[in-house]
Design an enzyme around this catalytic site. Structure first.
Site: not given
Ligand code: PLP
Length: 407
Positions: A147, A232, A261
């Site tokens: 995700f 990520d 975040k």
């Molecule tokens: C591992 C990971 N990457 C990317 C994202 C996407 O972030 P955003 O919701 O700020 O676009 C998330 C969101 O939960 C995430 O957990």
């Protein structure tokens, strides 16, 4: 018509949102109005311990006073310049972030999805300009259960049918391998592979941990084949796992990292990609950008969010209190629990299929004063702010134990 907001009840707010808002979320029916530290309050005055931290965006706790002051000061001075002009906060954020993490350079964005998009673009461009991949042939390997956001390119490599349903056609150039399977990764690498994208802990998949040694070996494989190892760390990074990055648990230094975040302590969307010069320098003026990315308000907030994370010992606290929470959760004798897993203060409690789904446990916990959320159907994710104390965890554990035993 002017609404008398003070008089609205929880149900009024829910009805308004249902009537005027898109139906793309299924939140718990609690309407929050105030937060301080680990606590939040709803419009009826009930207090809850926040055991989710806005999906790990509020690692520093709600309304952290030092970050709040930085936000107020900068908002009063200069919130936005765009990148048409320079501002006096972005260079300092870039320096502080690079010094903290040991990367040569950073590129600022806003949401996590934008940071991931940026990293994918960087990887492709590096592939063409440096590695020598033929035009439009670049491939990026991703993991099952990933995700990484909700843009069309990112959902193009999701294997969750609901995230894709109705949104095609999709972006090509992605190859999926099972998370944790090194042999599959090695088999998938071709001369056209430019990057391997991996979450060091898969938060949204249900706090799925990599098998021991996987990240280290995958990083070695990438090095061997001249493939960028892209971590990520948007959810797992910035102290959540008990180290600055979850990759640090295996002493892995990814070629590229995305963060977001908690980079703003929950005040404001701020994200970034970190990498070294040989990758970042493929970008030329006009190649990529964002009106709000790198704005002085976000940069000032991020600078203070990083400072308090380090200076106030939140990462060590996450490691120590997280280990305690994990151990205590594992001791709970509940017929419903299949597995408790996690690292630091990112913990998943997987329930047995016959437990009737995680949602009802989250509802029961809410009634006990603890806010958390199911991820997929069978996992409850626990991710409190990193400032939580052992005594506060004990307060939560008493309620979690009661719910897991009796619900
Ligand atoms: C591992 C990971 N990457 C990317 C994202 C996407 O972030 P955003 O919701 O700020 O676009 C998330 C969101 O939960 C995430 O957990």
């Amino acid at each position: 018509m002017v609404l008398e907001y003070q008089a609205l009840t929880t149900q009024d707010y829910i009805d308004l949102e249902k009537k005027y808002g898109a139906n793309n979320y299924k939140p718990l029916d609690v309407v929050l109005t105030r937060g301080e530290g680990i606590w939040v309050w709803d419009v009826e005055g009930h207090r809850y311990l926040d055991f989710l931290s806005a999906y790990s965006a509020v690692n520093q706790g709600h309304a952290h006073p030092r970050i709040l002051q930085a936000l107020i000061d900068q908002a009063q001075r200069l919130p936005l310049t765009s990148r048409a002009f320079r501002n006096d906060q972005l260079p300092l954020l870039a320096k502080e972030l690079c010094e903290l993490t040991g990367y040569d350079k950073m590129i600022p964005m806003n949401s996590g999805a934008e940071a991931v998009e940026t990293a994918l673009k960087l990887a492709r461009k590096w592939g063409y300009k440096v590695k020598g991949v033929a035009e439009d042939q670049a491939q990026i390997i991703v993991c099952s259960g990933n995700f990484q956001g909700r843009t069309i390119s990112i959902i193009s490599f999701s294997d969750e049918p609901q995230y894709r349903d109705g949104f095609g056609p999709f972006t090509p150039g992605f190859v999926t391998v099972p998370y944790g399977d090194l042999e599959a990764l090695e088999r998938a690498i071709t001369p056209d592979t430019v990057a391997f994208s991996v979450e060091p802990i898969q938060g949204e998949a249900g706090v799925v941990m990599p098998p021991p040694g996987y990240l280290r070996a995958a990083a070695d494989l990438c090095k061997q084949h001249n493939v960028l190892f892209f971590a990520d760390e948007i959810q797992s990074g910035l102290g959540r796992s008990g180290k600055l990055f979850a990759s640090d648990w295996e002493d892995v230094r990814p070629d590229m990292i995305a963060i977001g975040k908690a980079l703003s302590g929950g005040f404001y969307p701020v994200s970034a990609v970190l990498t070294d010069s040989q990758v970042m320098d493929v970008l030329r003026p006009g190649d990529h950008g964002s009106t709000f990315g790198g704005n002085p308000l976000g940069a000032a907030v991020a600078r203070m969010a990083l400072r308090v994370l380090i200076e106030e010992g939140m990462i060590d606290n996450a490691r120590q209190v997280g280990a305690y929470l994990l151990e205590r959760l594992r001791q709970i004798a509940s017929p419903h629990v299949k597995e408790v897993r996690g690292r630091g203060l990112l913990i998943g409690v997987e329930l047995r299929p016959e437990a009737g789904g995680a949602r009802r446990f989250c509802e029961a916990l809410r009634a006990e004063g603890l806010l958390c959320k199911e991820t997929h159907d069978h996992v409850i994710r626990f991710a409190p702010p990193l400032i939580i104390t052992r005594a506060e965890v004990d307060w939560a554990l008493e309620r979690i134990e009661r719910v897991l035993r009796t619900a």
